[in-house]
Write a protein that holds these residues in place. Structure first.
Motif, PDB file in Angstrom:
ATOM      1  N   ILE A  68     -21.266  92.081  58.489  1.00  0.00           N
ATOM      2  CA  ILE A  68     -21.685  90.636  58.561  1.00  0.00           C
ATOM      3  C   ILE A  68     -21.921  90.408  60.098  1.00  0.00           C
ATOM      4  O   ILE A  68     -21.820  91.001  61.104  1.00  0.00           O
ATOM      5  N   GLY A  69     -23.463  89.646  60.460  1.00  0.00           N
ATOM      6  CA  GLY A  69     -22.919  88.964  61.726  1.00  0.00           C
ATOM      7  C   GLY A  69     -24.852  88.267  61.436  1.00  0.00           C
ATOM      8  O   GLY A  69     -24.955  86.928  60.097  1.00  0.00           O
ATOM      9  N   SER A  70     -24.807  87.676  62.897  1.00  0.00           N
ATOM     10  CA  SER A  70     -25.799  86.785  63.300  1.00  0.00           C
ATOM     11  C   SER A  70     -26.238  86.927  64.479  1.00  0.00           C
ATOM     12  O   SER A  70     -25.875  87.841  65.504  1.00  0.00           O
ATOM     13  N   ASP A  71     -27.469  86.513  64.702  1.00  0.00           N
ATOM     14  CA  ASP A  71     -28.029  86.302  65.832  1.00  0.00           C
ATOM     15  C   ASP A  71     -28.901  85.257  65.870  1.00  0.00           C
ATOM     16  O   ASP A  71     -28.810  83.603  65.418  1.00  0.00           O
ATOM     17  N   ASP A  72     -29.725  84.886  67.426  1.00  0.00           N
ATOM     18  CA  ASP A  72     -30.731  83.738  67.357  1.00  0.00           C
ATOM     19  C   ASP A  72     -29.781  83.074  68.402  1.00  0.00           C
ATOM     20  O   ASP A  72     -30.296  81.187  68.219  1.00  0.00           O
ATOM     21  N   ALA A  73     -28.804  83.482  69.550  1.00  0.00           N
ATOM     22  CA  ALA A  73     -27.842  82.437  69.646  1.00  0.00           C
ATOM     23  C   ALA A  73     -28.573  82.012  71.059  1.00  0.00           C
ATOM     24  O   ALA A  73     -27.976  83.168  71.268  1.00  0.00           O
ATOM     25  N   THR A  74     -28.510  81.168  71.509  1.00  0.00           N
ATOM     26  CA  THR A  74     -28.684  81.002  72.816  1.00  0.00           C
ATOM     27  C   THR A  74     -28.213  80.059  73.515  1.00  0.00           C
ATOM     28  O   THR A  74     -26.546  80.735  74.292  1.00  0.00           O
ATOM     29  N   THR A  75     -27.623  78.785  73.104  1.00  0.00           N
ATOM     30  CA  THR A  75     -26.180  77.727  73.651  1.00  0.00           C
ATOM     31  C   THR A  75     -24.944  78.175  72.318  1.00  0.00           C
ATOM     32  O   THR A  75     -25.037  77.525  72.699  1.00  0.00           O
TER      33      THR A  75
END
Length: 310
Positions: A68-75
């Motif tokens: 399970i995951g996520s990305d493209d997080a900046t702020t």
């Protein structure tokens, strides 16, 4: 009085990252260890990808999900809640919208999945959000910490790779070091990650960012092992034709909270989402007919999500 920092129950919640790291240097050490882990590129088979303003929860024995995951997080900040006894884990990609409700839902989902397993603690990990010039990530960190501190359960903060600890100076610009994470649901291992394939209905899911969808949606039904998108509606986006006629640089400068440090695919992804909104201004009518969600089941041959037709 429910956040536990470095093993100690807290009367007051640290209001900023600097205070947390000064009062509890152990988080600086754990972040340094985390940052030393090589970033993995994770493919679609066995992946449950969580977009911005989404959450999902899964148990280790779930045969449909390995990562399970996520990305493209900046702020934004990626939040992981895990039950140490059962290994049940929830992950959310938060941007400041719907934080209180998301926190309550994550903890509730993990408790449900942990029912009947040996006792354990609820552990919290926060990753992402860098030292941006506008202070967006700092405000979000405070917002998330307060939401967990208000929760009646004791919650152990075990990782806080956020703010200055997730920041590197390139030239005269602060950049995030880590943009995404994955969690191995079988082992609980957490690692920096990037996800070239973000799963089905991506433009539909991203459309909510630009059209007033403030709720954090739970996108996985663990009782049936299916990815579940919607149903939801959104406000028509005025001037979408005008947005689409602008340059990539214009889109980057006006539709990002951190235009200097977005990943290279940002403008392309936004354009695809804007075109989707242009084609589907009223998703309750054209997308979610009869108010039914879109369900996706794991294909046993490919390991990827495939649509379920009822």
């Amino acid at each position: 009085m429910v956040l536990v920092l470095n093993g100690v129950l807290q009367d007051e919640c640290p209001m900023d990252t600097h205070s947390l790291f000064v009062q509890h240097p152990v988080y600086r050490e754990t972040a340094t260890q985390f940052l030393s882990i090589p970033t993995k590129t994770v493919g679609a088979p066995g992946l449950l990808y969580v977009c911005q303003r989404e959450l999902a929860a899964v148990a280790p024995h779930d045969k449909n999900v390995n990562i399970i995951g996520s990305d493209d997080a900046t702020t934004c900040v990626i939040v992981v809640v895990r039950h140490s006894g059962s290994g049940a884990v929830a992950l959310a990609h938060l941007d400041g919208n719907g934080t209180d409700e998301a926190v309550s839902t994550m903890v509730a989902r993990v408790q449900e999945l942990a029912f009947g397993y040996p006792e354990g603690r609820i552990e919290l990990q926060l990753i992402g959000g860098f030292k941006d010039t506008q202070g967006y990530a700092e405000d979000l960190f405070s917002n998330i910490m307060q939401s967990f501190h208000k929760h009646p359960l004791e919650i152990d903060l075990t990782q806080a790779c956020v703010g200055e600890l997730n920041t590197i100076l390139r030239g005269d610009i602060n950049w995030p070091i880590i943009y995404g994470i994955g969690v191995n649901v079988k082992t609980g291992e957490i690692f920096p990650a990037t996800f070239p394939d973000k799963g089905p209905d991506l433009q539909l899911r991203m459309a909510r960012h630009f059209t007033g969808g403030h709720q954090v949606l739970d996108v996985y039904d663990s009782t049936v092992g299916m990815l579940r998108i919607g149903p939801f509606n959104y406000d028509p986006l005025r001037g979408v034709d005008l947005w689409l006629s602008q340059s990539d640089e214009f889109i980057l400068q006006h539709l990002s909270t951190s235009p200097d440090v977005e990943p290279p695919h940002f403008a392309m992804q936004v354009r695809a989402t804007l075109r989707y909104i242009q084609d589907n201004p009223f998703p309750a009518v054209t997308v979610f007919r009869n108010n039914n969600p879109h369900y996706f089941r794991r294909d046993e041959n490919t390991g990827c999500w495939s649509p379920v037709r009822f």
